[in-house]
Write a protein that holds these residues in place. Structure first.
Motif, PDB file in Angstrom:
ATOM      1  N   TRP A 179      -8.526   1.394  -2.293  1.00  0.00           N
ATOM      2  CA  TRP A 179      -9.412   1.519  -1.132  1.00  0.00           C
ATOM      3  C   TRP A 179     -10.010   2.918  -1.114  1.00  0.00           C
ATOM      4  N   SER A 208      -1.546  -1.218  -4.178  1.00  0.00           N
ATOM      5  CA  SER A 208      -2.862  -0.645  -3.860  1.00  0.00           C
ATOM      6  C   SER A 208      -2.703   0.793  -3.366  1.00  0.00           C
ATOM      7  N   MET A 244      -5.419  -2.984  -6.639  1.00  0.00           N
ATOM      8  CA  MET A 244      -6.551  -2.886  -5.700  1.00  0.00           C
ATOM      9  C   MET A 244      -6.610  -1.434  -5.216  1.00  0.00           C
ATOM     10  N   ARG A 287       0.844  -1.196   0.000  1.00  0.00           N
ATOM     11  CA  ARG A 287       0.000   0.000   0.000  1.00  0.00           C
ATOM     12  C   ARG A 287       0.880   1.247   0.000  1.00  0.00           C
TER      13      ARG A 287
END
Ligand code: PEP
Ligand code: MN
Length: 369
Positions: free
Chosen positions: A111, A90, A109, A54
């Motif tokens: 968020w 991500s 991905m 991340r």
């Protein structure tokens, strides 16, 4: 009603992101700051098996002028992490523009951050932009403790056909001074978990705790509640981080926590002996619950009688000194049963409130005569 609507969710095992065993871990710095910082952190994380990385590219900061992220150029560095180290990458998206940049650079991905989840317009915009991309989406809880707002965001994404959908619990803003940066309000996470038991569920102990020293205890609590994974902020040199310096772990600290600190519990167990024992204990709980219901019902009947008596003698419903005395006695007595004061106050205040309502009904029945 949102709680009765179903979500069509792909299990985490079908996302092609996480490898067993549990917990699934997403780690990386709060923000992408430089190519070197990203590569160095990712390299150290990969060494002990982290495979989902991340980093924040666009940072929603409280004050303008603080570091607001490096923006799209950081996605090139992320791409390097993906191609050279083989990690899944991500980042946070807060609008349609962010999504289209992510798509250009092969982000695996995304968020939705806590501030964005609280805004249905933006969630809808992101849902529309992600339609048909097949990219997994994790939705952080909104900053305010509003479960329906959180569920509403999931519904918007799901209606856009996004099935690789999960949540991240990162605690809720609070004006109170508490141990953590955000209030865990675990009961909200538990409620969401019981409404949608198959929804992949992560906890972000970094943003919840707000401080390195509490990351371990928050992570353990999340695992004890059976959550599927953790998103932890990790930086190769946290003290120099441009955002959230106090809540990031060095990769070696994260490794230590994951491999030597956390106790991972099984979600369930197939052993007949275990099933037998747990069933016996659950039966006992069911019987106690039935007794509790019977007792609550009986107590309420007496409250109603008292209400009628007060009505007939024209006495006010609420005598606060009486209630203060009852509560004090309950708390004192509760100690013998190892019941905490806060718990007893919550339970008994709820019972009292319901009794007052019953008595109020008795009075208004009379005024309707
Ligand atoms: C983040 O994950 O970097 C972030 C900004 O988190 P949150 O939305 O939980 O504040
Ligand atoms: Mn952060």
């Amino acid at each position: 009603m949102s709680d009765t609507r179903r979500l069509d969710i792909a299990p985490l095992s079908e996302w092609g992101m996480f490898t067993e065993p549990r917990p699934s871990v997403i780690a990386g710095p709060c923000s992408a700051e430089s190519e070197e910082q990203l590569m160095e952190t990712a390299r150290e994380l990969k060494e002990f098996g982290i495979n989902v990385f991340r980093a924040g590219i666009w940072k929603p900061r409280t004050h303008p002028g603080s570091f607001e992220g490096v923006g799209a150029p950081g996605l090139k560095w992320m791409q390097r992490v993906k191609h050279e180290l083989g990690l899944k990458i991500s980042t946070e998206v807060a609008n349609e523009k962010h999504v289209s940049e992510c798509l250009k650079y092969g982000v695996d991905m995304v968020w939705i951050g806590a501030r964005t989840t609280a805004n249905p317009f933006l969630v809808q915009e992101i849902a529309d932009a992600l339609k048909d991309t097949g990219i997994p989406v994790l939705v952080k809880n909104p900053v305010n403790p509003d479960l329906d707002l959180w569920v509403g965001a999931l519904e918007r994404l799901n209606r856009a056909g996004i099935r690789k959908l999960g949540v991240i619990h990162r605690g809720f803003s609070t004006a109170e001074k508490i141990r953590y940066r955000n209030n865990p309000e675990w009961q909200i996470a538990i409620e969401l978990r019981s409404r949608y038991p198959h929804l992949p569920f992560f906890c972000d102990p970094s943003h919840l705790a707000g401080s390195r020293e509490y990351i371990m205890e928050v992570s353990q609590r999340a695992l004890d509640l059976g959550l599927d994974g953790l998103m932890v902020e990790s930086h190769c040199n946290p003290s120099c981080a441009l955002s959230d310096a106090g809540q990031q772990l060095e990769p070696r600290q994260l490794r230590e926590m994951l491999y030597n600190g956390l106790a991972v519990r099984d979600a369930d167990c197939d052993s007949p002996q275990w099933k037998d024992n747990i069933n016996q204990l659950r039966t006992k709980i069911d019987i106690i619950d039935e007794n509790l219901l019977y007792m609550l019902g009986s107590r309420m009947k007496i409250s109603r009688q008292i209400g009628e008596y007060k009505r007939d003698h024209n006495i006010a419903i609420l005598q606060t000194s009486r209630w203060d005395a009852v509560l004090a006695k309950v708390i004192e007595k509760g100690r013998e049963y190892e019941l905490g004061e806060d718990f007893l106050k919550t339970v008994f205040n709820a019972i009292h409130e319901a009794s007052v309502e019953v008595q109020d009904d008795v009075l208004s029945d009379k005024s309707q005569d």
